[in-house]
Write a protein that holds these residues in place. Sequence first.
Motif, PDB file in Angstrom:
ATOM      1  N   ILE A   1     -30.899 -20.555  44.688  1.00 22.44           N
ATOM      2  CA  ILE A   1     -31.254 -19.313  43.999  1.00 22.44           C
ATOM      3  C   ILE A   1     -30.637 -18.114  44.711  1.00 22.44           C
ATOM      4  O   ILE A   1     -30.051 -17.226  44.073  1.00 22.44           O
ATOM      5  CB  ILE A   1     -32.779 -19.165  43.907  1.00 22.44           C
ATOM      6  CG1 ILE A   1     -33.359 -20.206  42.951  1.00 22.44           C
ATOM      7  CG2 ILE A   1     -33.169 -17.757  43.454  1.00 22.44           C
ATOM      8  CD1 ILE A   1     -34.873 -20.220  42.901  1.00 22.44           C
ATOM      9  N   ALA A   2     -30.759 -18.074  46.031  1.00 22.07           N
ATOM     10  CA  ALA A   2     -30.219 -16.950  46.793  1.00 22.07           C
ATOM     11  C   ALA A   2     -28.702 -16.869  46.659  1.00 22.07           C
ATOM     12  O   ALA A   2     -28.138 -15.786  46.464  1.00 22.07           O
ATOM     13  CB  ALA A   2     -30.616 -17.078  48.267  1.00 22.07           C
TER      14      ALA A   2
ATOM     15  N   ALA B   1     -30.939  -6.801  40.999  1.00 18.75           N
ATOM     16  CA  ALA B   1     -31.612  -5.917  41.958  1.00 18.75           C
ATOM     17  C   ALA B   1     -30.737  -5.601  43.156  1.00 18.75           C
ATOM     18  O   ALA B   1     -30.826  -4.507  43.729  1.00 18.75           O
ATOM     19  CB  ALA B   1     -32.927  -6.553  42.410  1.00 18.75           C
ATOM     20  N   PHE B   2     -29.883  -6.540  43.567  1.00 20.67           N
ATOM     21  CA  PHE B   2     -29.044  -6.321  44.736  1.00 20.67           C
ATOM     22  C   PHE B   2     -27.684  -5.721  44.391  1.00 20.67           C
ATOM     23  O   PHE B   2     -26.951  -5.301  45.288  1.00 20.67           O
ATOM     24  CB  PHE B   2     -28.846  -7.633  45.489  1.00 20.67           C
ATOM     25  CG  PHE B   2     -30.004  -7.987  46.379  1.00 20.67           C
ATOM     26  CD1 PHE B   2     -31.116  -8.644  45.871  1.00 20.67           C
ATOM     27  CD2 PHE B   2     -29.994  -7.664  47.718  1.00 20.67           C
ATOM     28  CE1 PHE B   2     -32.184  -8.956  46.679  1.00 20.67           C
ATOM     29  CE2 PHE B   2     -31.066  -7.983  48.536  1.00 20.67           C
ATOM     30  CZ  PHE B   2     -32.165  -8.629  48.011  1.00 20.67           C
TER      31      PHE B   2
ATOM     32  N   ALA C   1     -29.740 -13.255  53.183  1.00 22.55           N
ATOM     33  CA  ALA C   1     -31.020 -13.246  53.887  1.00 22.55           C
ATOM     34  C   ALA C   1     -32.083 -12.519  53.062  1.00 22.55           C
ATOM     35  O   ALA C   1     -33.214 -13.002  52.905  1.00 22.55           O
ATOM     36  CB  ALA C   1     -30.865 -12.587  55.255  1.00 22.55           C
ATOM     37  N   PHE C   2     -31.727 -11.366  52.521  1.00 20.32           N
ATOM     38  CA  PHE C   2     -32.687 -10.614  51.718  1.00 20.32           C
ATOM     39  C   PHE C   2     -32.985 -11.317  50.398  1.00 20.32           C
ATOM     40  O   PHE C   2     -34.104 -11.230  49.874  1.00 20.32           O
ATOM     41  CB  PHE C   2     -32.150  -9.206  51.460  1.00 20.32           C
ATOM     42  CG  PHE C   2     -32.092  -8.342  52.693  1.00 20.32           C
ATOM     43  CD1 PHE C   2     -33.240  -7.745  53.186  1.00 20.32           C
ATOM     44  CD2 PHE C   2     -30.912  -8.150  53.372  1.00 20.32           C
ATOM     45  CE1 PHE C   2     -33.209  -6.954  54.326  1.00 20.32           C
ATOM     46  CE2 PHE C   2     -30.856  -7.363  54.510  1.00 20.32           C
ATOM     47  CZ  PHE C   2     -32.009  -6.764  54.995  1.00 20.32           C
ATOM     48  N   ALA C   3     -31.990 -12.030  49.850  1.00 14.21           N
ATOM     49  CA  ALA C   3     -32.214 -12.762  48.601  1.00 14.21           C
ATOM     50  C   ALA C   3     -33.204 -13.901  48.809  1.00 14.21           C
ATOM     51  O   ALA C   3     -34.020 -14.197  47.929  1.00 14.21           O
ATOM     52  CB  ALA C   3     -30.889 -13.295  48.068  1.00 14.21           C
TER      53      ALA C   3
ATOM     54  N   GLU D   1     -36.638 -14.239  46.806  1.00 12.38           N
ATOM     55  CA  GLU D   1     -37.051 -15.440  46.078  1.00 12.38           C
ATOM     56  C   GLU D   1     -38.433 -15.894  46.533  1.00 12.38           C
ATOM     57  O   GLU D   1     -39.278 -16.273  45.709  1.00 12.38           O
ATOM     58  CB  GLU D   1     -36.030 -16.558  46.295  1.00 12.38           C
ATOM     59  CG  GLU D   1     -36.294 -17.814  45.491  1.00 12.38           C
ATOM     60  CD  GLU D   1     -37.347 -18.730  46.087  1.00 12.38           C
ATOM     61  OE1 GLU D   1     -38.074 -19.398  45.316  1.00 12.38           O
ATOM     62  OE2 GLU D   1     -37.448 -18.770  47.336  1.00 12.38           O
ATOM     63  N   ALA D   2     -38.654 -15.857  47.847  1.00 10.60           N
ATOM     64  CA  ALA D   2     -39.965 -16.255  48.361  1.00 10.60           C
ATOM     65  C   ALA D   2     -41.050 -15.306  47.851  1.00 10.60           C
ATOM     66  O   ALA D   2     -42.153 -15.746  47.487  1.00 10.60           O
ATOM     67  CB  ALA D   2     -39.938 -16.260  49.893  1.00 10.60           C
ATOM     68  N   GLY D   3     -40.736 -14.011  47.809  1.00 10.19           N
ATOM     69  CA  GLY D   3     -41.712 -13.049  47.314  1.00 10.19           C
ATOM     70  C   GLY D   3     -42.033 -13.237  45.841  1.00 10.19           C
ATOM     71  O   GLY D   3     -43.203 -13.203  45.433  1.00 10.19           O
ATOM     72  N   LEU D   4     -41.005 -13.451  45.014  1.00  6.81           N
ATOM     73  CA  LEU D   4     -41.233 -13.661  43.584  1.00  6.81           C
ATOM     74  C   LEU D   4     -41.994 -14.954  43.328  1.00  6.81           C
ATOM     75  O   LEU D   4     -42.896 -14.999  42.480  1.00  6.81           O
ATOM     76  CB  LEU D   4     -39.896 -13.685  42.839  1.00  6.81           C
ATOM     77  CG  LEU D   4     -39.139 -12.354  42.742  1.00  6.81           C
ATOM     78  CD1 LEU D   4     -37.811 -12.557  42.019  1.00  6.81           C
ATOM     79  CD2 LEU D   4     -39.967 -11.296  42.041  1.00  6.81           C
TER      80      LEU D   4
END
Length: 271
Positions: free
Chosen positions: A76-77, A143-144, A200-202, A206-209
Motif C-alpha cells: 500500500i505504501a 494526500a502526499f 515512511a510516512f505512507a 496506512e496504519a492510521g487509516l
Amino acid sequence: MKRFLTPQGVIGFTLIVLIVGIGIFAPLVIPADMATKMKMTMRLKPPSIGYPFGTDQLGRDIFFRVLLGAHTSLGIAGAAVAISVLIGLPLGIISGYARGAVDNVLMRIVDTLLSFPALLLALTISAMLGPSIPNTIIAIGIAFTPFLARIIRGEALRVSAMPYVEAARAAGTNDAAMIWRHILPNVLPLVIVQATISLAFAILAEAGLSFLGLGTQPPNSSWGLMIQASRDYLDVAPWTALAPGAAVALTVLALNMFGDVLRDVLDPRAS
C-alpha cells in the motif's frame, strides 16, 4: 560511496532489504491460512517457542500475521508513493519551469491541499471512497502529492535558472526537450530521496487509516489493522499490539535512516 558505509547507512539499508524481502517472499512461502486460521482454545497466548509473538483474540499466530502484514503494508505504501510521484513530478516540473500564470494556478491548488494535514486529507478521501485497499492507496497517494509537487517545483525553479539551461534556451531548444534533457535529470535525485522518506510516512498513514477502520479490511492482514484489533486487549495481552507496532516503528526508522544518507549522497548541494 563512503557515505553509504556509515553505520547509519549500513543499518538502514540492511533493515530495508530485510523488511522488503519479508514483504515480497512471505506470501510465497507462508500458506495464507497460517495468518487466518483461528484456534479459540489458543486465544491470547503469550509469546512462547510455538508462538514467538503470541496469539491474538481469535487464536491466530501473530508471528505469521506480522510477516504477511508486511506484504500488505509495504504494498500500500509503495503504490501510494508511486501515485504521488506520477502526479507530483510533472506537476512540480511544469509549475517550476513555466512560471507565470501556470505556476500561480498550479501552486494555488497545491497550497489549498497543503492547508489540510496529510493524514486528515487521506482520511477524508478514504471516507468518501469507502474502506478498501485500492481506495487507501488512492487516498494516501493524493494526500502526499502536494508535498512532493511543492518540493519538485522549488528544485525545478533552481535548475531552470542555471546558466546551461539559459544557454540551451537561447540556442532554441524547445520546452519538451528542455524538460527532458535538463530539468528532469537534475530533479530525479531529489525525487528519489523524497520518495524514500515519503514511504515512511505512507506506512504510518496506512496504519492510521487501518486503525480507524478506513484502511485494510479483514480478512487481509496489515500492521495497522492488527493494532486496531488489539486495542481492546492491551491490558491483558499487550503483545498483540507490540509486535505490529514494533514492525511499523522499525520500518519507519530504517527508511528515515537510509533516506538521510541518500539525501547526503544525491543532493547536489550537499557538502
